[in-house]
Design an enzyme around this catalytic site. Structure first.
Site, PDB file in Angstrom:
ATOM      1  CB  CYS A  57      -0.978  -6.995  10.013  1.00 23.00           C
ATOM      2  SG  CYS A  57      -1.967  -5.549  10.054  1.00 23.00           S
TER       3      CYS A  57
ATOM      4  CD  GLU B 270      -4.400  -7.893   7.727  1.00 23.35           C
ATOM      5  OE1 GLU B 270      -4.424  -6.572   7.794  1.00 23.35           O
ATOM      6  OE2 GLU B 270      -3.405  -8.299   6.741  1.00 23.35           O
TER       7      GLU B 270
ATOM      8  CD  GLU C  83      -7.318   3.055   2.221  1.00 28.91           C
ATOM      9  OE1 GLU C  83      -7.649   4.422   1.718  1.00 28.91           O
ATOM     10  OE2 GLU C  83      -6.618   2.392   1.972  1.00 28.91           O
TER      11      GLU C  83
END
Ligand code: THU
Length: 132
Positions: free
Chosen positions: A91, A59, A48
């Protein structure tokens, strides 16, 4: 065909790597593990950022690591979260670039969850055939 041992190892790797997720804003830690053609497992976590939109999912971190290591084909995917959550749409699309209708194992930290497949998660995905 993915063996039970490969499936178990992939799930274990996703659960283990999840500990290293960097998720101070959402507190939703995600670990991903990809089984590559030679049996190698490549992992990733969500990363993040204080500029929230720059966050990278687990992923896609794993896909980037796999490609940088020279791999091109994913045979199976495991994603570990707090609640066996499902991969986001972005993803799913990124995984289809390097995987067919492969098994996707969605688990919580105890390894409980559900098995699905990539095309079940993303039917009728965009692919290179649309570019011709
Ligand atoms: N996240 C992933 O890592 N993978 C997904 O497929 C869904 C969401 C992360 C992004 C963010 O760090 C946190 O989970 C909450 O959205």
């Amino acid at each position: 065909m993915i063996t039970n041992e490969q499936r178990a190892a992939l799930i274990e790797a996703a659960i283990e790597v999840r500990e290293r997720a960097y998720a101070p804003y959402s507190n939703y830690q995600v670990g991903a593990a990809l089984l590559m053609e030679d049996g190698t497992i490549v992992t990733g976590v969500n990363v993040e950022n204080s500029s929230y939109g720059l966050t990278i999912c687990a992923e896609r971190t794993a896909v980037g690591r796999a490609i940088a290591a020279g791999y091109r084909k994913i045979l199976a995917v495991a994603v570990a979260t707090d609640n066996a959550g499902s991969p986001c749409g972005a993803c799913r699309q990124v995984l289809t670039e390097f995987a067919g209708d492969v098994p996707v194992y969605l688990v919580d930290e105890a390894g409980n969850g559900r098995d699905t497949t990539l095309y079940t998660l993303l039917p009728d995905h965009f692919g290179p055939e649309h570019l011709t």
